[in-house]
Structure formats: C-alpha cells, structure tokens
Design a protein around this motif. Structure first.
Motif, PDB file in Angstrom:
ATOM      1  N   ASP A 167       0.654  -1.112  -0.117  1.00  0.00           N
ATOM      2  CA  ASP A 167       0.108  -0.036   0.086  1.00  0.00           C
ATOM      3  C   ASP A 167       0.801   1.159  -0.018  1.00  0.00           C
ATOM      4  OD1 ASP A 167       0.697  -0.532   2.667  1.00  0.00           O
ATOM      5  OD2 ASP A 167      -1.075   0.678   3.430  1.00  0.00           O
ATOM      6  N   ASP A 168       2.015   1.287   0.381  1.00  0.00           N
ATOM      7  CA  ASP A 168       2.920   2.440   0.635  1.00  0.00           C
ATOM      8  C   ASP A 168       4.117   2.624  -0.225  1.00  0.00           C
ATOM      9  OD1 ASP A 168       4.069   0.481   2.356  1.00  0.00           O
ATOM     10  OD2 ASP A 168       4.708   2.057   3.751  1.00  0.00           O
ATOM     11  N   GLU A 169       4.425   1.408  -1.056  1.00  0.00           N
ATOM     12  CA  GLU A 169       5.607   1.581  -1.759  1.00  0.00           C
ATOM     13  C   GLU A 169       5.491   0.718  -2.703  1.00  0.00           C
ATOM     14  OE1 GLU A 169       8.839  -1.266   0.554  1.00  0.00           O
ATOM     15  OE2 GLU A 169       8.798   0.593   1.041  1.00  0.00           O
ATOM     16  N   PHE A 170       6.517   1.014  -3.900  1.00  0.00           N
ATOM     17  CA  PHE A 170       6.752   0.043  -4.953  1.00  0.00           C
ATOM     18  C   PHE A 170       8.130  -0.157  -4.743  1.00  0.00           C
ATOM     19  CE2 PHE A 170       2.740   1.490  -6.735  1.00  0.00           C
ATOM     20  CZ  PHE A 170       2.486   0.570  -7.611  1.00  0.00           C
ATOM     21  N   THR A 171       8.462  -1.577  -4.931  1.00  0.00           N
ATOM     22  CA  THR A 171       9.924  -2.157  -4.972  1.00  0.00           C
ATOM     23  C   THR A 171      10.453  -2.570  -6.214  1.00  0.00           C
ATOM     24  OG1 THR A 171       9.731  -2.225  -2.373  1.00  0.00           O
ATOM     25  CG2 THR A 171      11.757  -3.529  -3.537  1.00  0.00           C
ATOM     26  N   PHE A 172      11.389  -2.046  -6.691  1.00  0.00           N
ATOM     27  CA  PHE A 172      12.107  -2.479  -7.987  1.00  0.00           C
ATOM     28  C   PHE A 172      13.288  -3.282  -7.755  1.00  0.00           C
ATOM     29  CE2 PHE A 172       9.639   1.068  -8.687  1.00  0.00           C
ATOM     30  CZ  PHE A 172       8.933   0.845  -9.977  1.00  0.00           C
ATOM     31  N   ILE A 173      13.531  -4.715  -8.160  1.00  0.00           N
ATOM     32  CA  ILE A 173      14.726  -5.124  -7.892  1.00  0.00           C
ATOM     33  C   ILE A 173      15.384  -5.658  -9.306  1.00  0.00           C
ATOM     34  CG2 ILE A 173      15.689  -7.479  -6.990  1.00  0.00           C
ATOM     35  CD1 ILE A 173      13.464  -7.717  -5.043  1.00  0.00           C
ATOM     36  N   PHE A 174      16.309  -4.913  -9.452  1.00  0.00           N
ATOM     37  CA  PHE A 174      17.037  -4.971 -10.913  1.00  0.00           C
ATOM     38  C   PHE A 174      17.932  -6.224 -10.947  1.00  0.00           C
ATOM     39  CE2 PHE A 174      15.741  -0.721 -10.531  1.00  0.00           C
ATOM     40  CZ  PHE A 174      15.208  -0.490 -11.632  1.00  0.00           C
ATOM     41  N   LEU A 175      17.913  -7.144 -11.729  1.00  0.00           N
ATOM     42  CA  LEU A 175      18.602  -8.371 -11.657  1.00  0.00           C
ATOM     43  C   LEU A 175      19.366  -8.570 -13.040  1.00  0.00           C
ATOM     44  CD1 LEU A 175      15.490 -10.308 -10.795  1.00  0.00           C
ATOM     45  CD2 LEU A 175      17.303  -9.837  -9.159  1.00  0.00           C
ATOM     46  N   HIS A 176      20.501  -9.299 -12.892  1.00  0.00           N
ATOM     47  CA  HIS A 176      21.360  -9.809 -14.056  1.00  0.00           C
ATOM     48  C   HIS A 176      21.268 -11.192 -14.162  1.00  0.00           C
ATOM     49  CE1 HIS A 176      25.201 -10.548 -16.226  1.00  0.00           C
ATOM     50  NE2 HIS A 176      24.369  -9.932 -17.221  1.00  0.00           N
ATOM     51  N   GLN A 177      20.736 -11.497 -15.284  1.00  0.00           N
ATOM     52  CA  GLN A 177      20.719 -13.194 -15.654  1.00  0.00           C
ATOM     53  C   GLN A 177      21.656 -13.455 -16.573  1.00  0.00           C
ATOM     54  OE1 GLN A 177      16.792 -14.585 -17.064  1.00  0.00           O
ATOM     55  NE2 GLN A 177      17.219 -16.739 -16.098  1.00  0.00           N
ATOM     56  N   ILE A 178      22.360 -14.414 -16.333  1.00  0.00           N
ATOM     57  CA  ILE A 178      23.180 -14.802 -17.402  1.00  0.00           C
ATOM     58  C   ILE A 178      22.254 -15.758 -18.470  1.00  0.00           C
ATOM     59  CG2 ILE A 178      25.415 -15.986 -17.977  1.00  0.00           C
ATOM     60  CD1 ILE A 178      26.519 -15.313 -15.081  1.00  0.00           C
ATOM     61  N   PRO A 179      22.384 -15.356 -19.795  1.00  0.00           N
ATOM     62  CA  PRO A 179      21.792 -16.355 -20.514  1.00  0.00           C
ATOM     63  C   PRO A 179      22.080 -18.022 -20.539  1.00  0.00           C
ATOM     64  CG  PRO A 179      22.232 -14.508 -21.895  1.00  0.00           C
ATOM     65  CD  PRO A 179      22.931 -14.649 -20.327  1.00  0.00           C
ATOM     66  N   GLY A 180      21.093 -18.889 -20.382  1.00  0.00           N
ATOM     67  CA  GLY A 180      21.281 -20.365 -20.365  1.00  0.00           C
ATOM     68  C   GLY A 180      21.445 -20.965 -18.860  1.00  0.00           C
ATOM     69  N   ILE A 181      21.271 -19.954 -17.836  1.00  0.00           N
ATOM     70  CA  ILE A 181      21.406 -20.365 -16.500  1.00  0.00           C
ATOM     71  C   ILE A 181      20.065 -19.954 -15.710  1.00  0.00           C
ATOM     72  CG2 ILE A 181      22.848 -19.991 -14.465  1.00  0.00           C
ATOM     73  CD1 ILE A 181      25.249 -19.432 -15.998  1.00  0.00           C
ATOM     74  N   ASN A 182      19.760 -20.759 -14.967  1.00  0.00           N
ATOM     75  CA  ASN A 182      18.489 -20.492 -14.322  1.00  0.00           C
ATOM     76  C   ASN A 182      18.663 -19.826 -12.752  1.00  0.00           C
ATOM     77  OD1 ASN A 182      15.807 -20.380 -13.971  1.00  0.00           O
ATOM     78  ND2 ASN A 182      15.539 -22.671 -13.172  1.00  0.00           N
ATOM     79  N   GLN A 183      19.417 -18.586 -12.986  1.00  0.00           N
ATOM     80  CA  GLN A 183      19.681 -17.889 -11.597  1.00  0.00           C
ATOM     81  C   GLN A 183      19.855 -16.520 -12.247  1.00  0.00           C
ATOM     82  OE1 GLN A 183      23.319 -19.041  -9.930  1.00  0.00           O
ATOM     83  NE2 GLN A 183      22.544 -20.749  -8.849  1.00  0.00           N
ATOM     84  N   ALA A 184      19.585 -15.633 -11.348  1.00  0.00           N
ATOM     85  CA  ALA A 184      19.966 -14.047 -11.358  1.00  0.00           C
ATOM     86  C   ALA A 184      20.546 -13.727 -10.032  1.00  0.00           C
ATOM     87  CB  ALA A 184      18.569 -13.509 -11.767  1.00  0.00           C
ATOM     88  N   LYS A 185      21.455 -12.658 -10.309  1.00  0.00           N
ATOM     89  CA  LYS A 185      21.869 -12.087  -9.197  1.00  0.00           C
ATOM     90  C   LYS A 185      21.357 -10.518  -9.068  1.00  0.00           C
ATOM     91  CE  LYS A 185      26.314 -10.388  -7.301  1.00  0.00           C
ATOM     92  NZ  LYS A 185      27.594 -10.490  -7.665  1.00  0.00           N
ATOM     93  N   ALA A 186      20.904 -10.113  -8.033  1.00  0.00           N
ATOM     94  CA  ALA A 186      20.051  -8.840  -7.791  1.00  0.00           C
ATOM     95  C   ALA A 186      21.245  -7.738  -7.897  1.00  0.00           C
ATOM     96  CB  ALA A 186      19.496  -8.876  -6.207  1.00  0.00           C
TER      97      ALA A 186
END
Length: 110
Positions: free
Chosen positions: A41-60
């Motif tokens: 109700d009081d905020e929006f949070t944006f988490i910017f990630l980097h995902q390496i193609p072909g890997i099922n992981q992302a780093k914030a």
C-alpha cells in the motif's frame, strides 16, 4: 546515458526547477536485463537483476523502493521517453514471452 566519474548533472524538472545532482566517483553503473516489481500500500520496490543466458539464476544488482506517487510519475516519464526513443530509432518489438508472463510475486507484498 553513460556518466563519467565525478559528473555533476543539472536536471530541469517539468515545473522549471533546477536540481543539482552530484554523482559520486565511487558509484558504479550496473547492467540489468531483468526486473522484479513488488508493491504494497505505501511503496513499490524494484529489484534489478542480471541473469546470465542459459543459467536458471539471477543476481540482484540493485533494489530501489519508491512511493506510489513516484511510481506513477516514473510510468509517465518512461512512457514519454519510450515514445521519443521509438520515434527516433523505430519501434521496439517484444521478443519471447509477454512481460506480464514473467512477473514474480515477492513474499510480504501484494
């Protein structure tokens, strides 16, 4: 926009107010190719990630929280900026899944 070290920026706002923005030399730019957006109700949070193609992981890479009013302003600025960009460089075509199909809900948020 690429900023060199120690750059000072002057932003002229829509209401013609100038704001001097100092970018510290220690602030490193980050690359993000994925974003998660959560809200409550009081905020929006944006988490910017980097995902390496072909890997099922992302780093914030960065987490930014803003008020709903600022989120609405951001939407308006992004809409105008995207229209300006596409007017200059051509329409951007979506590849793969629609953006709404990749939304992730974060616990503790709506």
């Amino acid at each position: 926009m690429y900023l060199s070290e120690g750059v000072g920026i002057v932003l002229v706002m829509a209401q013609q107010h100038e704001i001097a923005v100092n970018v510290p030399q220690t602030l490193d730019p980050v690359y993000s190719n994925m974003i998660q957006i959560a809200y409550k109700d009081d905020e929006f949070t944006f988490i910017f990630l980097h995902q390496i193609p072909g890997i099922n992981q992302a780093k914030a890479k960065a987490i930014v929280s803003i008020t709903p009013q600022h989120a609405k302003n951001l939407l308006a600025v992004l809409t105008k900026t995207m229209a300006d960009y596409e007017g200059k460089f051509g329409k951007i075509e979506q590849k793969g899944a629609q953006p709404t199909e990749n939304v992730t809900t974060i616990r503790g948020y709506s």
